[in-house]
Scaffold this motif. Structure first.
Motif, PDB file in Angstrom:
ATOM      1  N   VAL A 139      21.608 -12.385  -2.138  1.00 49.92           N
ATOM      2  CA  VAL A 139      22.457 -11.333  -1.576  1.00 49.92           C
ATOM      3  C   VAL A 139      22.007 -11.076  -0.150  1.00 49.92           C
ATOM      4  O   VAL A 139      20.821 -10.806   0.096  1.00 49.92           O
ATOM      5  N   ARG A 140      22.944 -11.173   0.781  1.00 49.35           N
ATOM      6  CA  ARG A 140      22.650 -10.961   2.194  1.00 49.35           C
ATOM      7  C   ARG A 140      23.369  -9.693   2.656  1.00 49.35           C
ATOM      8  O   ARG A 140      24.588  -9.559   2.482  1.00 49.35           O
ATOM      9  N   VAL A 141      22.606  -8.775   3.222  1.00 52.12           N
ATOM     10  CA  VAL A 141      23.139  -7.501   3.677  1.00 52.12           C
ATOM     11  C   VAL A 141      23.047  -7.439   5.192  1.00 52.12           C
ATOM     12  O   VAL A 141      21.933  -7.504   5.754  1.00 52.12           O
ATOM     13  N   ASN A 142      24.172  -7.330   5.850  1.00 47.01           N
ATOM     14  CA  ASN A 142      24.226  -7.167   7.301  1.00 47.01           C
ATOM     15  C   ASN A 142      24.532  -5.709   7.612  1.00 47.01           C
ATOM     16  O   ASN A 142      25.556  -5.163   7.158  1.00 47.01           O
ATOM     17  N   LEU A 143      23.637  -5.086   8.366  1.00 47.49           N
ATOM     18  CA  LEU A 143      23.791  -3.688   8.773  1.00 47.49           C
ATOM     19  C   LEU A 143      24.370  -3.670  10.187  1.00 47.49           C
ATOM     20  O   LEU A 143      23.700  -4.086  11.142  1.00 47.49           O
ATOM     21  N   ASN A 144      25.609  -3.215  10.309  1.00 50.02           N
ATOM     22  CA  ASN A 144      26.312  -3.223  11.596  1.00 50.02           C
ATOM     23  C   ASN A 144      26.721  -1.804  11.989  1.00 50.02           C
ATOM     24  O   ASN A 144      27.048  -0.969  11.130  1.00 50.02           O
ATOM     25  N   LYS A 145      26.723  -1.549  13.287  1.00 46.96           N
ATOM     26  CA  LYS A 145      27.211  -0.282  13.801  1.00 46.96           C
ATOM     27  C   LYS A 145      28.737  -0.278  13.816  1.00 46.96           C
ATOM     28  O   LYS A 145      29.376  -1.294  14.065  1.00 46.96           O
ATOM     29  N   LYS A 146      29.315   0.901  13.522  1.00 46.57           N
ATOM     30  CA  LYS A 146      30.766   1.002  13.550  1.00 46.57           C
ATOM     31  C   LYS A 146      31.311   0.795  14.952  1.00 46.57           C
ATOM     32  O   LYS A 146      32.423   0.305  15.129  1.00 46.57           O
ATOM     33  N   SER A 147      30.501   1.155  15.928  1.00 48.18           N
ATOM     34  CA  SER A 147      30.934   0.998  17.311  1.00 48.18           C
ATOM     35  C   SER A 147      30.812  -0.433  17.788  1.00 48.18           C
ATOM     36  O   SER A 147      31.289  -0.767  18.874  1.00 48.18           O
ATOM     37  N   GLY A 148      30.171  -1.282  16.980  1.00 52.43           N
ATOM     38  CA  GLY A 148      29.998  -2.684  17.337  1.00 52.43           C
ATOM     39  C   GLY A 148      28.543  -3.035  17.531  1.00 52.43           C
ATOM     40  O   GLY A 148      27.751  -2.235  18.039  1.00 52.43           O
TER      41      GLY A 148
END
Length: 663
Positions: A139-148
């Motif tokens: 399982v790979r979890v990418n944590l991204n900002k909503k603003s980019g």
């Protein structure tokens, strides 16, 4: 009572029914950074998650620290053998957790949390994820900002509770290997030397291949789950055995000698212990916050639930336990043999005394030689590895002493063999004369060369050098898995070429199995090189090779197992087991001393050719003469050569008293 076919089929169907209807789940422990990702703002101390498709939910426990502040989204991918089986996005604001909406730069602690998926989301997961043992799923979890912009990438390996690593498999392999050696010893006592020699070779070939798999699996490269679990079935041959008594003694000894026991496994509830990581630049044990990544020897020890600082002492004590067990068996066998000889009335009292009262010092010395030969791979790995761990000063001394003693013993034995072989070649034009006609040489050093053809007795030196170099590669290269895999590949290819070209073993069948084993060892080394990610291959390729590794090694191990069991069954139930095996092509049998008093012209001719009793029998008797007189039998009993030691892998000589040998 025999088990009928219908009952056996019913048992199998019941087991399969139970497995199919068992609760399906997928669990994960620990998070690591994705390969090449910069996760400086995220620190993971502990993670435990369990997904149950029955109720479309996942429960997790999380502990870590976040330096990220703001609104974020989680992009979750499920990779099965490199194939993206599921993609799902989660908005932390939809969760009932204030720390995620918005995310704050604080310590994150989630005692227990359950998240329910929408209907149909988990149906995208293929069925093999729940049924295939040691599934290669991540399982790979990418944590991204909503603003980019990406914040972090984390991944964890999944387990479904099914594995090819089973304690019963390990016990079966160990017991059968031991029974093969014991059976060869019993056969040697009964006088079936040819059968005992072949059965001993089969036992050692089986044990040697298991040891080779274990040594290869201890290098510090990432190994796919199925291959890793299969290797775990063989690490008992390296002394990595879970036993509470050994753990207690090892911990006490380490503390008493100034060492500090490892607390990694005891703190597994608060520390993430990850057994492998998809990265070629990480050291054997990478520590990030309270997360520890174990590789190589420590990975095998952790899977066996052995305290990391006790791995060497566990193997060390296990070797002594096996030694004590063998000595007890030797003592019992000698006692039984002595008792049976007293009941025999077909031989004289003097012959009983000579045949049944073998020199106990010689017996013990020969037994230790054989145990040193069998346990040498284990000593080369664990003793040398301990020099890099330094668990305590006393353990370092024990490691150095044990390795020097076993290496010195085998080197001294090889020197003695070469010395006698060279002398025999000078005097008799063949090394086989002394190597097979001298009972002292056979009883002391025969274990090292009896399985080779007489002209290539010297192959024992490349075999020992191969073990030493391989042990050094495994022990000293734990910080660099790529270097280990490259050197291991070169070593295995060299051994494969030498075995295939020289064909050193005593028979065609023995050479066939030996060559196949070296070919498979070379193929395993290629697998390990690929597993080290030196080629930066796709994840799917790594997963497929992991499954192929398991299939190839399991099939050949099964073939060796059948090869050994067939030999054992034939030896036990056949009235004339030696009739199955043809005389070996190197004519070694023609140099062995006769067990009985000669009664034919050929027997006396054989004695004259050997220089025995040439003056006592100037005239050869007819081909059919009267039975030997009591005086002849008494003279034969006084000659220790009449009851020659059996070199097959007896753990002790049959009835030769080394202290009474004639000059």
């Amino acid at each position: 009572m025999q088990l009928s076919t219908s009952r056996l089929g019913g048992c199998i169907l019941f087991i399969l029914f139970h497995l199919v209807h068992a609760e399906q789940l997928i669990e994960a422990n620990g998070l690591t950074a994705c390969h090449g990702a910069d996760n400086s703002e995220i620190t993971i101390n502990h993670l435990s998650a369990v997904l149950t498709p029955g109720n479309n939910s996942v429960s997790l426990v999380f502990d870590g620290y976040s330096g990220v502040a703001g609104d974020v989204v989680l992009d979750i991918d499920l990779l099965v053998y490199g194939y993206k089986a599921l993609s799902h996005q989660i908005d932390p604001c939809s969760l009932d957790l204030n720390v995620f909406c918005p995310m704050k730069a604080i310590e994150l602690q989630i005692p227990k949390f359950t998240y329910s998926f929408n209907k149909g989301v988990l149906s995208q997961i293929p069925g093999i994820a729940y049924t295939v043992p040691d599934i290669d799923a991540v399982v790979r979890v990418n944590l991204n900002k909503k603003s980019g912009g990406s914040v972090a990438c984390l991944e964890t390996r999944l387990q479904n509770g099914k594995s090819v690593y089973q304690a019963g498999v390990s016990w079966t392999l160990a017991v059968i290997a031991g029974l093969g050696l014991i059976a060869s010893t019993v056969l040697s006592l009964l006088g079936h030397s040819n059968t005992a020699t072949h059965l001993a070779f089969r036992s050692l070939a089986f044990l040697g291949f298991i040891q080779s798999q274990a040594m290869g699996g201890l290098i510090a490269v990432e190994i796919p789950p199925m291959a890793q679990s299969w290797i775990q079935n063989t690490v008992w041959s390296m002394g990595i055995v879970k036993a509470e008594a050994l753990q207690t003694i090892s911990t006490w000894f380490q503390r008493a000698t100034g060492g500090t026991p490892s607390s990694v496994l005891s703190e597994s509830n608060t520390v993430s212990v990850v057994l492998q990581k998809r990265s070629s630049i990480q050291a054997q044990a990478m520590q990030s916050g309270s997360q520890i990544v174990l590789r190589g020897i420590k990975r095998a020890g952790a899977r066996a639930s052995i305290t990391l600082s006790n791995i060497f002492m566990t193997g060390y004590l296990f070797y002594y336990f096996v030694t004590a067990l063998v000595l007890v068996c030797v003592g019992i066998a000698l006692a039984v043999r002595f008792a049976l000889s007293k009941r025999t009335t077909s031989i004289t009292k003097l012959e009983k005394a000579v045949g049944a009262t073998a020199d106990w010092k010689t017996v013990l010395r020969n037994t230790f030689f054989r145990l040193a030969c069998i346990g040498y791979p284990q000593m080369c790995v664990l003793c040398l590895w301990e020099l890099t761990q330094k668990d305590s000063a006393a353990e370092i001394v024990l490691a150095i002493t044990m390795w020097l003693v076993t290496t010195g013993v085998l080197a001294f034995a090889a020197f003695k063999i070469f010395q006698r072989a060279i002398r025999s070649k000078q005097q008799h034009n063949t090394p086989a004369y002394t190597l097979y006609s001298d009972p002292a040489t056979l009883s002391k050093w025969g274990i090292l060369y009896i399985y080779y053809r007489a002209p290539v007795y010297w192959f024992l030196v490349p075999a020992l050098v191969y073990i030493v170099v391989k042990g050094m590669v495994v022990a000293f290269g734990q910080s660099n898995g790529i270097a280990q895999s490259i050197v291991l590949l070169i070593l295995e290819l060299a051994m494969m070429l030498a075995t295939g070209i020289i064909k050193p073993f005593m028979s065609k069948g023995a050479n066939v199995f030996a060559i196949i084993a070296t070919v498979l060892n070379s193929l395993n080394a290629i697998f390990f090189l690929v597993f080290s990610n030196v080629f930066n291959q796709p994840t799917l390729m790594t997963g497929i090779l992991g499954v192929l590794y398991f299939i190839f090694n399991a099939v050949f191990t099964l073939a060796l197992l059948i090869y050994l069991l067939v030999g054992m069954v034939y030896a036990v139930f056949s009235k004339t087991p030696d009739a199955k095996y043809r005389p070996l092509a190197d004519d070694r049998d023609s140099f062995r001393w006769s067990r009985t008093v000669g009664t034919t012209e050929l027997d006396h001719l054989e004695k004259v050719a050997r220089g025995e009793d040439a003056e006592a029998h100037p005239n050869f008797p007819a081909a059919h003469t009267a039975p030997p007189s009591d005086e002849d039998v008494s003279m034969a009993a006084r000659r220790p050569y009449n009851d020659v030691v059996d070199p097959s892998l007896p753990l002790f000589p049959t009835s030769y008293d080394g202290g009474r040998r004639r000059s």
